[in-house]
Design a protein around this motif. Structure first.
Motif, short mmCIF file in Angstrom:
data_model
loop_
_atom_site.label_atom_id
_atom_site.label_comp_id
_atom_site.label_asym_id
_atom_site.label_seq_id
_atom_site.Cartn_x
_atom_site.Cartn_y
_atom_site.Cartn_z
N ARG A 150 45.46 44.85 39.92
CA ARG A 150 46.55 44.11 40.54
C ARG A 150 47.80 44.96 40.51
NH1 ARG A 150 50.51 40.68 38.48
NH2 ARG A 150 51.30 39.16 39.97
N ALA A 257 45.86 37.91 45.79
CA ALA A 257 45.97 37.98 44.33
C ALA A 257 46.94 39.05 43.88
CB ALA A 257 44.60 38.25 43.71
N ALA A 264 49.59 33.32 44.88
CA ALA A 264 48.13 33.36 44.81
C ALA A 264 47.56 31.96 44.63
CB ALA A 264 47.69 34.26 43.66
N LEU A 287 41.36 36.52 40.94
CA LEU A 287 42.23 36.05 39.88
C LEU A 287 41.68 36.41 38.50
CD1 LEU A 287 43.29 32.49 41.11
CD2 LEU A 287 44.51 34.65 41.34
N TYR A 290 43.17 39.60 36.80
CA TYR A 290 44.58 39.68 36.45
C TYR A 290 44.75 40.42 35.13
CZ TYR A 290 47.54 37.05 39.68
OH TYR A 290 48.29 36.67 40.75
#
Length: 442
Positions: A150, A257, A264, A287, A290
């Motif tokens: 991310r 995301a 998100a 997700l 993350y």
């Protein structure tokens, strides 16, 4: 006077039945977790094979059918594992409660201790348990946490490429004054796009792909995923799913995301509301990747959106992450004031082998090792606790925490303490050494 004998089981017999049921549930849960792990590995291999197909070609229908079959199997096993985990948690909570004190002969039983009767001033409403997601939901999609790092997407090229797709470019704002010491105002929400603008953007993405500019087309999709508000992202995903390049709608959903947690989560809710199940599943899968420092904000955003089941599912999925990642996740949750989520995460991670649990206890810091060891003392059978104690024998502070959890309820852990003595392990915390200093001679 004839005394009527009761046929109800004693508290000790009931505890024995509950402990036996807990052992059976743990055994079944371990088997299902292994089966689910194999199904997830097959699903990831098939997903990688589908993504390896060039963008100008369509994947083999048989490959897609096998992927759907593996995903359905993994989701069914995951729903069953979650159900057994909740049953085991409720059973362990009941075992941790102290047994009710038996009244002496001729002594009346207090009304509060009689089950099934309501007492004025007390509520009969059960405590809310953990939310369980719908097993038919496609978004329970595990995968490697590092499958998609991310990172924030660049915003500078957007004015020259993203806005040119559907509207004239906005002139750049004049340079602002030096930033004052006061906190900056919150960022303005993204501007909503009209249906005509979104249609023009989808046509530009498709035209670039048809001309062979696949990189520019994919870059435009990635930028739109970050800069569009959730309703517009969902509408664009629908347009791309109907007439865009193959897989463009899925890449758009997965790219959401990389935005803020609120964006998100909002996109996830909009995709589900629009019936875009595959796109929602890809976003939910993203997700899971993350970073640890962003988890508290993500869980808070899910709570504000009313998606508590998704937060519970993510905690359950994160419980199967590698040991180092679980330690980082738990530390991030504990440091942000979400100690209940940290405890839930450690409880989900308590089903791994003894060696991994010992390594996890060593990796944790602060109050988290004691939390993990208390969960293990309440959930693990005596044989596994002895192996765990042997692995922690060289760590006095951790061994002391485990002994504190065992000696807090000696009646329940009598068998474990006896097994520790048989194995030659101490059953009392080690006292600190006292050094005797001799008299110095000149």
């Amino acid at each position: 006077m004839r005394i009527r004998r009761t046929t109800e089981p004693t508290a000790a017999a009931q505890d024995g039945e509950d402990e036996q049921q807990a052992i059976e549930l743990r055994s079944e849960l371990d088997e299902l977790l292994r089966a689910r792990q194999y199904a997830g590995q097959r699903e990831r291999r098939l997903t990688e094979a589908v993504r390896a197909v060039p963008e100008r070609q369509y994947p083999d229908p048989e490959l897609l059918r096998q992927l759907a079959q593996a995903r359905t199997l993994r989701e069914g096993l995951g729903a069953r594992c979650l159900e057994l985990s909740e049953q085991l948690q409720a059973l362990e909570d009941r075992l941790r409660q102290p047994a009710p004190r038996q009244p002496a002969p001729g002594q009346s039983v207090p009304r509060q201790s009689v089950p099934g009767q309501s007492v004025p001033g007390q509520s009969d409403t059960p405590l809310p348990g953990p939310q369980r997601p719908d097993p038919q939901r496609p978004e329970q999609h595990p995968g490697p946490r590092h499958s998609m790092p991310r990172q924030p997407m660049p915003r500078q090229p957007m004015g020259a490429r993203f806005d040119d797709a559907h509207a004239p470019a906005t002139p750049p704002a004049p340079p602002s004054a030096p930033i004052p010491p006061t906190p900056p105002p919150p960022p303005e929400p993204p501007r909503r796009r009209s249906p005509a603008e979104l249609t023009a953007l989808a046509e530009r993405i498709t035209a670039l792909h048809r001309r062979g500019a696949t990189e520019e087309s994919a870059d435009l999709v990635a930028q739109a995923a970050v800069l569009l508000p959730p309703p517009d992202t969902t509408r664009l995903a629908g347009l791309l799913a109907r007439g865009g390049p193959p897989g463009a709608s899925v890449r758009l959903a997965r790219g959401a995301a990389r935005g803020t947690p609120e964006q998100a989560v909002g996109t996830l809710a909009e995709l589900r509301r629009a019936g875009l199940a595959e796109e929602a599943a890809e976003l939910f899968h993203a997700l899971w990747s993350y970073p640890a420092d962003a988890l508290p904000a993500l869980l808070a955003a899910l709570e504000r959106a009313g998606q508590l089941a998704d937060g519970a599912t993510l905690l359950w999925e994160w419980g199967s992450a590698p040991t180092a990642e679980v330690a980082a996740l738990a530390a991030a949750l504990q440091g942000s004031g979400r100690s209940a989520d940290a405890r839930t995460l450690l409880r989900q991670a308590a089903g791994r082998p003894t060696a991994d649990l010992a390594a996890l206890a060593v990796s944790l810091a602060g109050p988290l090792p004691a939390v993990l060891l208390r969960e293990l003392a309440a959930a693990r059978p005596p044989g596994e606790l002895v192996r765990l104690a042997a692995a922690l024998d060289g760590r006095p502070e951790l061994y002391g925490e485990l002994l504190a959890a065992l000696t807090a309820d000696v009646d329940r852990h009598r068998t474990t303490l006896a097994a520790l003595r048989t194995a030659g392990l101490p059953t009392t915390p080690a006292e600190p050494r006292r050094f005797r200093w001799g008299r110095r001679h000149g």
